[in-house]
Design an enzyme around this catalytic site. Sequence first.
Site, short mmCIF file in Angstrom:
data_model
loop_
_atom_site.label_atom_id
_atom_site.label_comp_id
_atom_site.label_asym_id
_atom_site.label_seq_id
_atom_site.Cartn_x
_atom_site.Cartn_y
_atom_site.Cartn_z
N ARG A 1 0.83 -1.20 0.00
CA ARG A 1 0.00 0.00 0.00
C ARG A 1 0.87 1.25 0.00
O ARG A 1 0.57 2.25 -0.66
CB ARG A 1 -0.88 -0.04 1.26
CG ARG A 1 -2.19 0.63 1.08
CD ARG A 1 -3.08 0.37 2.24
NE ARG A 1 -2.39 0.62 3.50
CZ ARG A 1 -3.00 1.03 4.60
NH1 ARG A 1 -4.28 1.22 4.60
NH2 ARG A 1 -2.32 1.22 5.72
N VAL B 1 -8.11 8.70 -0.19
CA VAL B 1 -8.50 10.08 -0.47
C VAL B 1 -8.03 11.06 0.61
O VAL B 1 -7.65 12.20 0.30
CB VAL B 1 -10.02 10.18 -0.73
CG1 VAL B 1 -10.85 9.89 0.50
CG2 VAL B 1 -10.37 11.53 -1.31
N HIS C 1 -30.69 11.68 9.48
CA HIS C 1 -29.52 12.53 9.70
C HIS C 1 -28.49 11.72 10.47
O HIS C 1 -28.62 11.51 11.67
CB HIS C 1 -29.91 13.81 10.44
CG HIS C 1 -30.99 14.54 9.71
ND1 HIS C 1 -30.76 15.21 8.52
CD2 HIS C 1 -32.32 14.61 9.92
CE1 HIS C 1 -31.90 15.69 8.06
NE2 HIS C 1 -32.87 15.34 8.88
N HIS D 1 -11.76 7.46 4.99
CA HIS D 1 -12.56 6.74 3.98
C HIS D 1 -11.86 5.40 3.80
O HIS D 1 -10.94 5.26 3.01
CB HIS D 1 -12.60 7.54 2.68
CG HIS D 1 -13.23 6.78 1.54
ND1 HIS D 1 -14.52 6.34 1.57
CD2 HIS D 1 -12.71 6.38 0.35
CE1 HIS D 1 -14.78 5.69 0.44
NE2 HIS D 1 -13.70 5.70 -0.31
N THR E 1 -15.74 0.80 -8.31
CA THR E 1 -16.96 1.54 -7.98
C THR E 1 -16.84 2.93 -8.59
O THR E 1 -15.76 3.53 -8.54
CB THR E 1 -17.15 1.69 -6.45
OG1 THR E 1 -16.35 2.77 -5.98
CG2 THR E 1 -16.78 0.42 -5.71
P1 NAD Z 1 -9.13 4.46 -13.71
O1 NAD Z 1 -7.90 3.64 -13.81
O2 NAD Z 1 -10.34 4.08 -14.50
O3 NAD Z 1 -8.78 5.98 -14.07
C1 NAD Z 1 -7.61 6.63 -13.66
C2 NAD Z 1 -7.23 7.61 -14.75
O4 NAD Z 1 -6.12 8.38 -14.30
C3 NAD Z 1 -6.82 6.94 -16.06
O5 NAD Z 1 -7.59 7.45 -17.13
C4 NAD Z 1 -5.34 7.32 -16.19
O6 NAD Z 1 -4.91 7.47 -17.54
C5 NAD Z 1 -5.30 8.63 -15.43
N1 NAD Z 1 -3.95 9.01 -15.00
C6 NAD Z 1 -2.99 8.21 -14.46
N2 NAD Z 1 -1.88 8.93 -14.25
C7 NAD Z 1 -2.12 10.20 -14.64
C8 NAD Z 1 -1.36 11.40 -14.66
N3 NAD Z 1 -0.10 11.42 -14.23
N4 NAD Z 1 -1.95 12.52 -15.12
C9 NAD Z 1 -3.24 12.50 -15.58
N5 NAD Z 1 -3.99 11.39 -15.60
C10 NAD Z 1 -3.47 10.27 -15.12
O7 NAD Z 1 -9.49 4.51 -12.15
P2 NAD Z 1 -10.92 4.92 -11.52
O8 NAD Z 1 -11.74 3.69 -11.32
O9 NAD Z 1 -11.48 6.06 -12.28
O10 NAD Z 1 -10.47 5.41 -10.06
C11 NAD Z 1 -9.77 6.62 -9.91
C12 NAD Z 1 -9.45 6.85 -8.44
O11 NAD Z 1 -10.67 7.09 -7.71
C13 NAD Z 1 -8.79 5.64 -7.75
O12 NAD Z 1 -7.76 6.10 -6.89
C14 NAD Z 1 -9.93 5.04 -6.94
O13 NAD Z 1 -9.47 4.31 -5.83
C15 NAD Z 1 -10.65 6.31 -6.53
N6 NAD Z 1 -12.02 6.12 -6.00
C16 NAD Z 1 -12.37 6.92 -4.95
C17 NAD Z 1 -13.62 6.80 -4.37
C18 NAD Z 1 -13.95 7.67 -3.19
O14 NAD Z 1 -14.95 7.46 -2.49
N7 NAD Z 1 -13.17 8.70 -2.95
C19 NAD Z 1 -14.54 5.87 -4.88
C20 NAD Z 1 -14.17 5.09 -5.99
C21 NAD Z 1 -12.89 5.22 -6.53
#
Ligand code: NAD
Length: 317
Positions: free
Chosen positions: A91, A125, A171, A178, A233
Amino acid sequence: MINEKRKVVIIGTGFVGMSYAYAMLNQNACDEMVLIDIDKKRAMGEAMDLNHGLAFSGSNMNIYAGDYKDCSDADIAVICAGVAQKSGESRTDLLKRNTEVFKSIITPVVESGFSGIFLIATNPVDIMTRITQKLSGFDSSRVFGTGTTLDTARLRYLLGDYFNIDPRNVHAYVMGEHGDSEFVPWSQAMITTKPVLDICEHSDGRYCREEMEKLGIDVRDAAQKIIEAKKATYYGIGMSMTRITRAIFGNENSVLTVSAMLKGEYGQKDIYIGVPAVVNRNGVRDVVRLTLTKTELNQFAESCDKLRQLYDEINLQ
Ligand code: NAD
């Protein structure tokens, strides 16, 4: 607001970025939307695809694949870019790689002259949001993450189902990281203005705390279950981010459990974590100080300790 028109730049046009973009388009939640990805072709294709739906959307949004210079007059820079965990990768190593990704993003966004709000969705996050604040040097009110917004929505849905009440009248909040150390402060959960613990106590066994706690565990494990079933997700988080964006553009002063910087609230400081906070067009106005029980404060402190340890491991210069 910088613009008369509401301008959002989405960095990372993967599943999450595009679910957000699609929800934004359908809710007509901004006027200009720029898509940026390291994979420029992908961003272009996504922009074309969304534009072809414009005729049916009731919106005349300006959508295009752009570059970091397009951030100069944007109101919000939304970051959903990230790299996936490699097999066998720890991680911490994943976090280090994502830190490099963020360096390659935050620097050009800031250099463009951007002076809006950073909204972060990339996991973990709470850590990625803290990194963004550190790298950008922006005031912490203008840098926040999605935090436990989605988890809170899931909890309200499940509690609404349990008590057979519209979730909008539930509420209750999920607080903390997260992730695994998140928790529900049950002392603060209400149906309308009635504490759920009182409802349980006076329900002749119809409702009980143990059942509610199971719902809290379901919320915590929901992402993992979805990932097992469909690998990722994205719709729920896309809609959560759209909700946050609407709170910003609408200057709503809405309470949402975003990942915000603490400055002494709940006995913690210099850490980003999911807390109920008032969100308006300037970003996070205030963190809401709930009256947590001693046990809940301890749960919160444990979650903070875990995030501090993780942040320290990346040794960000
Ligand atoms: P994904 O792999 O589909 O998309 C990631 C994108 O980032 C890709 O299009 C990739 O080309 C781009 N990328 C990578 N390096 C880059 C850079 N240096 N500059 C610009 N773009 C770049 O992944 P996803 O399923 O869309 O998930 C994205 C993030 O969201 C993950 O970290 C995931 O864990 C997170 N997420 C967060 C929550 C939340 O509750 N906060 C929920 C779901 C997913």
